[in-house]
Motif scaffolding. Structure first.
Motif, PDB file in Angstrom:
ATOM      1  N   PHE A 188       8.301   9.112  13.741  1.00  8.12           N
ATOM      2  CA  PHE A 188       8.740   8.068  14.431  1.00  8.12           C
ATOM      3  C   PHE A 188       8.184   7.766  15.639  1.00  8.12           C
ATOM      4  CE2 PHE A 188      12.621   9.472  12.242  1.00  8.12           C
ATOM      5  CZ  PHE A 188      12.556   8.795  12.257  1.00  8.12           C
ATOM      6  N   SER A 189       6.161   7.703  15.621  1.00  7.30           N
ATOM      7  CA  SER A 189       5.685   7.557  16.929  1.00  7.30           C
ATOM      8  C   SER A 189       4.347   6.916  15.760  1.00  7.30           C
ATOM      9  CB  SER A 189       4.764   9.031  17.363  1.00  7.30           C
ATOM     10  OG  SER A 189       3.976   9.403  16.864  1.00  7.30           O
ATOM     11  N   ASP A 190       4.820   6.730  14.587  1.00  5.59           N
ATOM     12  CA  ASP A 190       3.881   6.130  13.981  1.00  5.59           C
ATOM     13  C   ASP A 190       3.778   4.695  13.415  1.00  5.59           C
ATOM     14  OD1 ASP A 190       1.400   5.146  12.136  1.00  5.59           O
ATOM     15  OD2 ASP A 190       1.785   7.197  11.270  1.00  5.59           O
ATOM     16  N   PRO A 191       3.016   3.078  14.027  1.00  7.43           N
ATOM     17  CA  PRO A 191       3.302   1.774  13.341  1.00  7.43           C
ATOM     18  C   PRO A 191       3.340   2.124  12.495  1.00  7.43           C
ATOM     19  CG  PRO A 191       1.856   2.698  15.114  1.00  7.43           C
ATOM     20  CD  PRO A 191       2.391   3.701  14.674  1.00  7.43           C
ATOM     21  N   ALA A 192       2.986   3.251  11.447  1.00  4.90           N
ATOM     22  CA  ALA A 192       2.771   3.161  10.076  1.00  4.90           C
ATOM     23  C   ALA A 192       4.431   3.053   9.371  1.00  4.90           C
ATOM     24  CB  ALA A 192       2.150   3.545   9.412  1.00  4.90           C
ATOM     25  N   THR A 193       5.349   3.809  10.405  1.00  4.51           N
ATOM     26  CA  THR A 193       6.622   3.732   9.759  1.00  4.51           C
ATOM     27  C   THR A 193       7.181   2.342   9.796  1.00  4.51           C
ATOM     28  OG1 THR A 193       6.108   6.488  10.514  1.00  4.51           O
ATOM     29  CG2 THR A 193       8.484   4.838  10.604  1.00  4.51           C
ATOM     30  N   PHE A 194       6.695   1.842  10.697  1.00  7.65           N
ATOM     31  CA  PHE A 194       7.609   0.459  11.301  1.00  7.65           C
ATOM     32  C   PHE A 194       7.003  -0.604  10.482  1.00  7.65           C
ATOM     33  CE2 PHE A 194       8.611   3.227  14.331  1.00  7.65           C
ATOM     34  CZ  PHE A 194       9.675   3.331  14.411  1.00  7.65           C
ATOM     35  N   ALA A 195       5.937  -0.760   9.286  1.00  7.88           N
ATOM     36  CA  ALA A 195       5.122  -1.466   9.014  1.00  7.88           C
ATOM     37  C   ALA A 195       5.509  -2.738   7.933  1.00  7.88           C
ATOM     38  CB  ALA A 195       3.317  -0.883   8.009  1.00  7.88           C
ATOM     39  N   ASP A 196       6.603  -2.009   6.920  1.00  4.21           N
ATOM     40  CA  ASP A 196       7.240  -2.940   6.719  1.00  4.21           C
ATOM     41  C   ASP A 196       8.504  -3.441   6.996  1.00  4.21           C
ATOM     42  OD1 ASP A 196       4.782  -3.186   4.837  1.00  4.21           O
ATOM     43  OD2 ASP A 196       6.088  -1.189   4.056  1.00  4.21           O
TER      44      ASP A 196
END
Ligand code: HEM
Length: 410
Positions: free
Chosen positions: A14-22
């Motif tokens: 949950f700290s990684d922008p990749a988790t929010f990318a899509d």
């Protein structure tokens, strides 16, 4: 620190922008919310303790934000914590920012501008905000196809916040560019240093504004704050960081909301119908509230514990960071029935979109008015748009950014 989470195996970082990318990881948040206590997210950078506690339940977030003595914003108010990469000079400068202050000093500073953003004052802006909305729509709809983000999402809040603060028309595009530059680096490990560098031009302009407003006072917030400095109610750095924060916060989140709400309308027939009927049904305010809940532009804010305390059975230690995941709390089934359904007729209207506690958003009445007028004007004009290409999300674990929404008039 060793912390064992239940079922953490399937969960993303949950700290990684990749988790929010899509998309926003709502299924993962549902899983975290159903666990007992708070969830420990390990991180390699950005916190004082190699990780943060993730708060996803509505009641837990309200409880943390109410602990004004036990939590602080002094080291920063989002992940990665700004203080960790700021130079001593940058840290000193930023310590004067409203969002970096704790009560009671925070209240002293907030009171200087609070009246200018009160609901009754803001309601008087209706006429000129409607003009700005119509300008944006006239110009965009004259083209058969356009990018909603550029033509409408960026246009309206940048003009509105400029007018409220007293920014000259020929500097509005600069403010937009500076704000975009600040948010472009906000998820990087050394965000504190990079954001401070990116904001330098903005603060130089704020200093110009201070002098200009003292020479030629006007009916705007920059004049009110410049006069507060003259009276000794604010210091010069508080002026600069206050104006800077208002410009940045007033533009970024509101434009994110405008962008995503149109994406929902063009991608979902039911939401399109709700938006189309809202004016006639007298439910535009409810529609705006539901967009605010469903989208949650500022997905989270963070706090650092100043002492040990307990939340939801989890012991928080001094210096632990708690990530207040508003975007998850706004879908908490303990508060919202059918939380993943978009329903402007739902009876529950209190959300955490604007946070809670002492730092609750100062500009919520202004943001809501801009949105209400936009949806009224869209419905009145019977605007119908369809998707004309791939929407492009931003790269952020903090702001629910949408950078492009190509649309076509039908
Ligand atoms: C849809 C639009 C907006 C959203 C979603 C939003 C969201 C937020 C959130 C979540 C916070 C932090 C609350 C907390 O930590 O509990 C905040 C703080 C703040 N917002 Fe907004 N905001 C919006 C629009 C605006 C506007 C239009 C302005 C002003 C022009 C503004 C000015 C501020 C300021 C000054 C703070 C800091 C308040 C403090 O520290 O006391 N915001 N906002």
């Amino acid at each position: 620190m060793t912390v064992v989470n239940e079922a953490s195996i399937d969960l993303p970082d949950f700290s990684d922008p990749a988790t929010f990318a899509d998309q926003v990881p709502h299924e993962a948040f549902d899983q975290v919310r159903s666990m007992s206590g708070l969830y420990w997210q390990p991180t390699e950078y950005g916190t004082l303790r190699e990780g943060f506690w993730l708060a996803t339940r509505f009641a837990d977030i309200v409880a943390v934000e109410a602990k004004s003595q036990e939590v602080t914003c002094k080291q920063g108010f989002n992940f990665p914590l700004n203080i960790l990469s700021e130079s001593p000079e940058q840290a000193e400068f930023n310590s004067h920012m409203l969002m970096r202050k704790d009560p009671p000093d925070h209240g002293r500073m907030r009171r200087v501008a609070a009246a200018a953003f009160g609901p009754r004052v803001v309601a008087r802006f209706d006429g000129w905000i409607r003009d700005i909305v119509n300008e944006a729509l006239d110009s965009a709809l004259a083209k058969p196809e356009f990018d909603w983000v550029v033509e409408v999402g960026k246009y309206i809040p940048s003009r509105v916040v400029a007018r409220v603060l007293g920014v000259a028309d020929d500097r509005i595009e600069d403010v937009v560019d500076w704000t975009d530059a600040v948010f472009a680096v906000s998820s990087e490990a050394d965000a504190g240093a990079k954001q401070s560098e990116a904001a330098q031009a903005l603060y130089m302009y704020c200093a110009e504004l201070q002098q200009a407003k003292l020479r030629a006072p006007d009916d705007d917030v920059a004049t009110a704050l410049a006069q507060a400095v003259e009276r000794g109610d604010l210091n010069d750095t508080e002026f600069l960081t206050f104006i800077g924060l208002l410009l940045v916060a007033g533009y970024e989140t509101t434009h994110t909301l405008i962008n995503h709400s149109m994406r929902l309308i063009v991608e979902n027939d039911e939401i399109r119908k709700y938006a189309g009927d809202a004016l006639e049904e007298g439910t535009v305010d409810r529609l705006v509230d539901e967009f605010l809940r469903y989208i949650t532009p500022a997905m989270n804010m963070a706090r650092i514990a100043t002492t040990d305390f307990e939340i939801a059975g989890t012991t928080i230690r001094k210096d632990d960071m708690i990530q207040l995941m508003f975007v998850a709390a706004n879908r908490d089934p303990a508060v919202f029935s059918r939380p993943h359904e978009f329903d402007p007729h739902r009876p529950e209207t209190a959300t955490l979109t604007f946070g809670s506690g002492p730092h609750r958003c100062l500009g919520s009445a202004l943001a809501k008015l801009e949105l209400r007028i936009l949806f009224e004007q869209l419905a009145e004009r019977g605007v119908k748009l369809e998707l004309n290409g791939e929407p492009k999300r931003g790269w952020s674990a903090w702001i629910n950014q949408l950078h492009s929404l190509p649309v076509r008039v039908v």
